[in-house]
Design an enzyme around this catalytic site. Structure first.
Site, short mmCIF file in Angstrom:
data_model
loop_
_atom_site.label_atom_id
_atom_site.label_comp_id
_atom_site.label_asym_id
_atom_site.label_seq_id
_atom_site.Cartn_x
_atom_site.Cartn_y
_atom_site.Cartn_z
N HIS A 1 0.85 -1.27 -0.14
CA HIS A 1 -0.10 0.10 -0.01
C HIS A 1 0.79 1.18 -0.03
O HIS A 1 0.48 2.27 -0.57
CB HIS A 1 -1.15 0.08 1.06
CG HIS A 1 -0.20 0.15 2.54
ND1 HIS A 1 0.64 -0.73 3.07
CD2 HIS A 1 -0.16 1.31 3.13
CE1 HIS A 1 1.05 -0.15 4.14
NE2 HIS A 1 0.62 1.03 4.45
N LYS B 1 9.39 -2.95 3.74
CA LYS B 1 10.42 -2.60 4.84
C LYS B 1 10.55 -3.64 5.98
O LYS B 1 9.38 -3.87 6.57
CB LYS B 1 10.42 -1.14 5.61
CG LYS B 1 11.54 -0.76 6.28
CD LYS B 1 12.65 -0.23 5.44
CE LYS B 1 13.72 0.24 6.29
NZ LYS B 1 14.69 -1.28 6.35
N LYS C 1 3.11 -1.78 12.06
CA LYS C 1 4.24 -0.77 13.04
C LYS C 1 4.51 0.41 12.17
O LYS C 1 4.33 1.53 12.74
CB LYS C 1 5.47 -1.68 12.91
CG LYS C 1 6.53 -1.38 14.03
CD LYS C 1 7.66 -2.15 13.98
CE LYS C 1 7.38 -3.75 14.14
NZ LYS C 1 8.73 -4.37 14.45
N LYS D 1 9.62 -8.74 5.51
CA LYS D 1 10.69 -9.29 6.44
C LYS D 1 11.31 -10.49 5.79
O LYS D 1 10.69 -10.98 4.80
CB LYS D 1 9.68 -9.97 7.70
CG LYS D 1 10.40 -10.15 9.11
CD LYS D 1 10.78 -8.93 9.63
CE LYS D 1 11.48 -9.12 10.94
NZ LYS D 1 11.21 -7.98 11.67
N SER E 1 15.19 3.71 10.59
CA SER E 1 15.77 3.06 9.30
C SER E 1 15.23 4.00 8.06
O SER E 1 15.71 4.32 7.18
CB SER E 1 15.15 1.82 9.05
OG SER E 1 15.87 0.71 9.70
N1 GLU Z 1 13.72 -5.67 12.55
C1 GLU Z 1 13.39 -4.36 12.93
C2 GLU Z 1 11.77 -4.37 13.35
O1 GLU Z 1 11.28 -5.54 13.59
C3 GLU Z 1 13.76 -3.22 11.95
C4 GLU Z 1 13.05 -3.13 10.71
C5 GLU Z 1 13.59 -2.04 9.98
O2 GLU Z 1 14.23 -1.20 10.29
O3 GLU Z 1 13.28 -2.15 8.72
O4 GLU Z 1 11.26 -3.61 13.68
#
Ligand code: GLU
Length: 476
Positions: free
Chosen positions: A70, A75, A99, A111, A367
């Site tokens: 979307h 990320k 998130k 992920k 990030s």
């Molecule tokens: N692995 C981290 C998380 O679960 C960071 C993810 C990121 O920075 O893209 O939020």
């Protein structure tokens, strides 16, 4: 796959929370189904040469999941763990979507997972695994600054992100934005100052802000403010270590820290850096000077404390230990540390669970700042630092002249200072976590029948993702 002690798999757990929140949103079933679904799942197997003479072949199982487009890029981190499986990566990718939405980071969730125990491989072998994984992502168009941007997660860090950036750029020579293909890189390779500690710092900012909320603190029988609060931290990895550090520096008392091999406890407070160094030197957290040993690591979770911070892996709080939890607040620094069954028990006990999809979003927030830095090709603060310092010093001199009084040199320095990169990153993160908490609390005010913060956070996230689908014209 069903996770231990729960009738729900991890992905089903996320779906359960989603469904519980969905009816507070204005979307029909079709839109909700699209928001909930994982759009792309890439499962790969690739061979890597291992062994002292590089003459053995190890077939590696790995994944990359893009939960939602979307907003693009997708990320989310890459987990290196023997327990990686498709269900887990799908769950973690979907948590990333929610998130990012909660903290207004304009990305979809993604992920990755590589099913290896990093401790069983040499650095060279891990480099080969990481570079080959990246090459597989490039071949499938599953990585790129505008497509999908990995980051560190459990079992990976700056070193791995550096290898990913280098491999991507070697395969995409001339891509001026190539460094933005991954975040969490070393500062010398396009990383941003403050990324390493970002998740832990975000946990601290989120809880500190919650502790200013009189209504919530009164309900819990606590005073406002972080000062003097007792904290138990489970997991001394990057997130646990930095959470403990910022809580201690903020005036809280970290009374216990847990790791695989056991836990240690000291009611007068532990210094996480000393504990970390002790563990490095002796190979165990146990027998730390001045502390009491708890040989069963999970006993730390049920200690009397104000704030319990699970900062390692999922499902550590389950129906077998939830009713023994004595903490007033659970700060979900890890992703999915509480099973559905445990969540119900904790809610009944009126323990305030601050959910992962809000509380550990500091990592992806910074990030985002790193990605912006890579696309803008300039360090934060470079243009304005001197300008601010010059203007502020003139102002300070004018005040001294007009009042006829001289300021202390430290005060003068403080008032004149221009912002460095790390100051701006911390400031952006602080603002993000504080605003997001208030957005969640606002949802709870709008819907008084929502009793837990997790449901409110999901409502907020679903609304934002659903609205972006509408903005894209994908749905009416
Ligand atoms: N692995 C981290 C998380 O679960 C960071 C993810 C990121 O920075 O893209 O939020």
């Amino acid at each position: 796959m069903s996770s231990s002690n729960s009738q729900y798999s991890f992905f089903e757990t996320v779906g359960y929370y989603f469904d519980k929140a969905a009816h507070y949103t204005p979307f029909d079933a079709g839109i909700l189904e699209q928001i909930k679904a994982c759009n792309h799942v890439l499962r790969m197997r690739f061979p890597v040469r291992v062994g002292p003479n590089m003459d053995q072949i190890e077939v590696i199982e790995a994944y990359r999941v893009q939960h939602s487009q979307h907003k693009t890029p997708c990320k989310g981190g890459i987990r290196y763990s023997e327990d990686v499986n498709q269900d887990e990566v799908m769950a973690l990718a979907s948590l990333m979507t929610y998130k990012c939405a909660i903290v207004n980071v304009p990305f979809g969730g993604g992920k990755g997972g590589i099913k290896v125990n990093p401790k069983k491989f040499t650095e060279l072998e891990l480099e080969r695994i990481t570079r080959r994984y990246t090459a597989e992502l490039v071949k499938k168009n599953f990585i790129g600054p505008g497509i999908d941007v990995p980051a560190p997660d459990y079992g990976s860090g700056e070193r791995e992100m550096g290898w990913i950036a280098d491999t991507y750029m070697a395969m995409n020579a001339g891509d001026v934005n190539g460094l933005g293909c991954v975040t969490g890189k070393p500062v010398s390779q396009g990383g941003v100052r403050g990324r390493k500690e970002a998740t832990g710092l975000g946990v601290f900012y989120g809880i500190r802000e919650l502790c200013t909320n009189e209504k919530t603190m009164k309900k819990l029988g606590l005073t406002t403010g972080i000062e003097g609060k007792t904290v138990v931290v489970q997991g001394l990895g990057n997130v646990g270590f930095h959470s403990a550090k910022f809580f201690r520096q903020g005036g809280a008392k970290v009374i216990a820290i847990a790791e695989y091999e056991g836990a240690i406890m000291n009611p007068n407070g532990l210094n996480e850096t000393e504990v970390f160094n002790h563990r490095k030197a002796t190979g165990s957290i146990l027998n730390f000077p001045g502390a009491t040993n708890l040989t069963n690591s999970s006993d730390a979770l049920t200690l009397e404390c104000d704030i319990l911070v699970p900062a390692a892996l999922e499902n550590v709080i389950h129906d077998g230990n939830a009713s023994d939890i004595k903490a007033k607040i659970i700060a979900e620094a890890a992703n999915g540390p509480i099973t559905v069954e445990a969540d119900k028990i904790l809610n009944k006990k009126h323990i305030v669970v601050v959910p992962d999809i809000f509380l550990n979003a500091g990592g992806v927030t910074v990030s985002y700042f790193e990605w912006l830095k890579n696309l803008s090709h300039v360090r934060y603060g470079r243009m304005e630092k001197r300008f601010t310092e010059n203007t502020n010093s003139q102002l300070v001199s004018q005040i001294e002249e007009l009042t006829g009084k001289h300021m202390e040199p430290v005060t003068k320095d403080h008032l004149s200072k221009g912002a460095d990169e790390v100051d701006l990153i911390y400031s952006g993160l602080e603002e993000t976590m504080i605003s997001a908490l208030h957005d969640i609390l606002h949802v709870m005010e709008e819907h008084p029948d929502i009793e837990d913060m997790r449901t409110a956070a999901f409502v907020l996230a679903i609304k934002k993702v659903g609205m972006s689908y509408r903005e894209l014209g994908i749905f009416p």
